[in-house]
Design a protein around this motif. Structure first.
Motif, PDB file in Angstrom:
ATOM      1  N   TYR A 160       0.843  -1.201   0.000  1.00 20.17           N
ATOM      2  CA  TYR A 160       0.000   0.000   0.000  1.00 20.17           C
ATOM      3  C   TYR A 160       0.871   1.240   0.000  1.00 20.17           C
ATOM      4  CZ  TYR A 160      -3.418   3.430   1.830  1.00 20.17           C
ATOM      5  OH  TYR A 160      -4.220   4.520   2.016  1.00 20.17           O
ATOM      6  N   ALA A 161       0.398   2.275  -0.675  1.00 24.30           N
ATOM      7  CA  ALA A 161       1.027   3.595  -0.599  1.00 24.30           C
ATOM      8  C   ALA A 161       0.034   4.541   0.065  1.00 24.30           C
ATOM      9  CB  ALA A 161       1.412   4.107  -1.986  1.00 24.30           C
ATOM     10  N   GLN A 162       0.358   4.958   1.269  1.00 30.31           N
ATOM     11  CA  GLN A 162      -0.548   5.806   2.050  1.00 30.31           C
ATOM     12  C   GLN A 162      -0.686   7.182   1.408  1.00 30.31           C
ATOM     13  OE1 GLN A 162      -0.360   6.171   6.552  1.00 30.31           O
ATOM     14  NE2 GLN A 162       0.557   8.121   5.987  1.00 30.31           N
ATOM     15  N   ARG A 163      -1.921   7.678   1.370  1.00 28.04           N
ATOM     16  CA  ARG A 163      -2.203   9.037   0.914  1.00 28.04           C
ATOM     17  C   ARG A 163      -2.658   9.846   2.125  1.00 28.04           C
ATOM     18  NH1 ARG A 163      -6.690   8.999  -2.298  1.00 28.04           N
ATOM     19  NH2 ARG A 163      -6.069  10.706  -3.690  1.00 28.04           N
ATOM     20  N   SER A 164      -2.215  11.082   2.205  1.00 26.71           N
ATOM     21  CA  SER A 164      -2.572  11.922   3.346  1.00 26.71           C
ATOM     22  C   SER A 164      -3.187  13.232   2.868  1.00 26.71           C
ATOM     23  CB  SER A 164      -1.343  12.207   4.221  1.00 26.71           C
ATOM     24  OG  SER A 164      -0.892  11.020   4.844  1.00 26.71           O
ATOM     25  N   PRO A 192     -11.167   0.789   0.865  1.00 23.79           N
ATOM     26  CA  PRO A 192     -12.439   1.516   0.875  1.00 23.79           C
ATOM     27  C   PRO A 192     -12.309   2.982   1.259  1.00 23.79           C
ATOM     28  CG  PRO A 192     -12.262  -0.002   2.754  1.00 23.79           C
ATOM     29  CD  PRO A 192     -11.148  -0.322   1.830  1.00 23.79           C
ATOM     30  N   TRP A 193     -11.323   3.315   2.088  1.00 28.73           N
ATOM     31  CA  TRP A 193     -11.203   4.714   2.528  1.00 28.73           C
ATOM     32  C   TRP A 193     -10.678   5.629   1.424  1.00 28.73           C
ATOM     33  CZ3 TRP A 193      -8.563   0.581   4.691  1.00 28.73           C
ATOM     34  CH2 TRP A 193      -7.227   0.427   4.309  1.00 28.73           C
ATOM     35  N   ASP A 194     -10.067   5.049   0.377  1.00 26.05           N
ATOM     36  CA  ASP A 194      -9.583   5.862  -0.743  1.00 26.05           C
ATOM     37  C   ASP A 194     -10.528   5.810  -1.928  1.00 26.05           C
ATOM     38  OD1 ASP A 194      -7.388   6.851   0.500  1.00 26.05           O
ATOM     39  OD2 ASP A 194      -5.963   5.435  -0.371  1.00 26.05           O
ATOM     40  N   ALA A 195     -11.692   5.158  -1.763  1.00 26.78           N
ATOM     41  CA  ALA A 195     -12.653   5.065  -2.857  1.00 26.78           C
ATOM     42  C   ALA A 195     -13.240   6.439  -3.148  1.00 26.78           C
ATOM     43  CB  ALA A 195     -13.773   4.092  -2.492  1.00 26.78           C
ATOM     44  N   ALA A 196     -13.454   6.680  -4.425  1.00 20.50           N
ATOM     45  CA  ALA A 196     -13.991   7.985  -4.834  1.00 20.50           C
ATOM     46  C   ALA A 196     -15.434   8.135  -4.360  1.00 20.50           C
ATOM     47  CB  ALA A 196     -13.914   8.113  -6.333  1.00 20.50           C
ATOM     48  N   SER A 251      -5.305  -3.159  -2.564  1.00 18.05           N
ATOM     49  CA  SER A 251      -5.292  -2.750  -3.973  1.00 18.05           C
ATOM     50  C   SER A 251      -6.395  -1.736  -4.258  1.00 18.05           C
ATOM     51  CB  SER A 251      -5.450  -3.975  -4.878  1.00 18.05           C
ATOM     52  OG  SER A 251      -6.722  -4.582  -4.682  1.00 18.05           O
ATOM     53  N   SER A 252      -7.485  -1.784  -3.499  1.00 19.98           N
ATOM     54  CA  SER A 252      -8.559  -0.796  -3.643  1.00 19.98           C
ATOM     55  C   SER A 252      -9.192  -0.561  -2.275  1.00 19.98           C
ATOM     56  CB  SER A 252      -9.631  -1.292  -4.630  1.00 19.98           C
ATOM     57  OG  SER A 252     -10.104  -2.578  -4.250  1.00 19.98           O
ATOM     58  N   ALA A 257      -3.818 -11.807   0.986  1.00 21.44           N
ATOM     59  CA  ALA A 257      -5.029 -11.103   1.404  1.00 21.44           C
ATOM     60  C   ALA A 257      -4.766  -9.609   1.584  1.00 21.44           C
ATOM     61  CB  ALA A 257      -5.567 -11.712   2.698  1.00 21.44           C
ATOM     62  N   LEU A 258      -3.608  -9.264   2.139  1.00 18.13           N
ATOM     63  CA  LEU A 258      -3.279  -7.848   2.326  1.00 18.13           C
ATOM     64  C   LEU A 258      -3.109  -7.144   0.977  1.00 18.13           C
ATOM     65  CD1 LEU A 258      -0.727  -8.072   5.289  1.00 18.13           C
ATOM     66  CD2 LEU A 258      -3.073  -7.200   5.373  1.00 18.13           C
TER      67      LEU A 258
END
Length: 304
Positions: free
Chosen positions: A162-166, A300-304, A297-298, A291-292
């Motif tokens: 994962y690449a965290q977005r802030s 839910p917190w980064d979903a548009a 990969s998608s 599983a991770l």
């Protein structure tokens, strides 16, 4: 790669680890002379001397040591790839010890482990929550989720998950009272909530007005050493904060927080799954890593 080239690499790695052609030959089940010939041919192809040879011992040259470390990494990847194929045919079972970051682990990783626990009744999962970097081998940890840069260790294997977005955000009550900054520079005129420990404030990774991505060191009025109290402080209207989307998403969706300078949002921290390098990647570790990767990969917190 030609088979002879690979054989030379194997002979070289085993020679360094065994300290002699004889020991390498025993490991590879070939003669001492065959090992020596393979290493000599490898040196000839590379055009560099890899080993210092004396009548009593062998040791890698400086170039040989660097090449050895690169070869070990490459061979570990090959072994891991082969193990993955075999692991898919086996059922996860036994005890699995997993170490995860405190807030990120509880909110984002633990739900994945809960699902795995329900799916595989013969698997016992022990989860520890730490914001320190544990020594996996010394503390008997099978798998760890780590945020940020990895240690340069030959004893650990890793997969990026994962690449965290802030996001820079604040409560509506704060923005109504103090206004909304229009640039990174204007944050100097606002109350900022920062993350810091041991007197060091962590910089933000932001996109500046000219488009380049770089570090911004805030001058916070409130410094906290954990993400969840930072969220609480922002919700209380204490100031503007830089929070990962996995932590702020629910509050942004409900309207309790609003994004500020939304065009500044960038990926700032890479998250990896890390485990000790072994001869075979066990099914219990493989099922969690898979599983991770699928879950993140998608997210839910980064979903548009």
């Amino acid at each position: 790669m030609e088979s002879a080239s690979l054989q030379g690499v194997l002979a070289f790695v085993q020679t360094v680890e065994a300290g002699s052609f004889t020991g390498a030959g025993q490991r590879l089940h070939v003669t001492k002379s065959a090992v020596g010939k393979a290493v000599a041919q490898l040196e000839q192809r590379l055009g560099v001397r890899l080993l210092n040879r004396t009548t009593r011992s062998l040791s890698p040259t400086s170039e040989g040591l660097g090449y050895y470390e690169a070869c070990v990494r490459a061979l570990s990847e090959i072994e891991a790839a082969q193990s993955l194929l075999a692991a898919h045919r086996l059922v996860p079972s036994g005890r699995l010890r997993v170490d995860v970051p405190l807030a990120f682990g509880r909110r984002c990783v633990a739900p994945v482990l809960f699902d795995i626990s329900k799916q595989f009744p013969d698997l016992t999962i022990e989860i520890s929550f730490n914001d320190r970097r544990v020594d996996l081998i010394e503390e008997g940890i099978d798998l760890s989720v780590r945020m940020g840069d990895l240690d340069d260790s030959l004893s650990l294997a890793a997969r990026r998950i994962y690449a965290q977005r802030s996001a820079i955000c604040a409560a509506p009550c704060y923005l109504e009272k103090h206004g909304r900054p229009r640039s990174i520079e204007e944050l100097a005129n606002h109350s900022v909530i920062g993350y810091g420990r041991d007197g060091i404030v962590r910089p933000w990774t932001v996109r500046h007005a000219d488009g380049h991505v770089g570090k911004f060191v805030p001058r916070p009025r409130l410094v906290l050493g954990h993400g969840e109290p930072m969220l609480d402080a922002a919700l209380a209207g204490c100031g503007i904060v830089f929070l990962p989307t996995w932590l702020a998403a629910d509050s942004l969706k409900s309207g309790e927080l609003e994004t500020v300078l939304s065009d500044c949002l960038v990926e700032d921290i890479v998250v990896h799954a890390v485990w000790p390098v072994t001869r075979s990647l066990t099914p219990k570790v493989r099922v969690v890593v898979d599983a991770l990767i699928e879950h993140f990969s998608s997210p839910p917190w980064d979903a548009a």
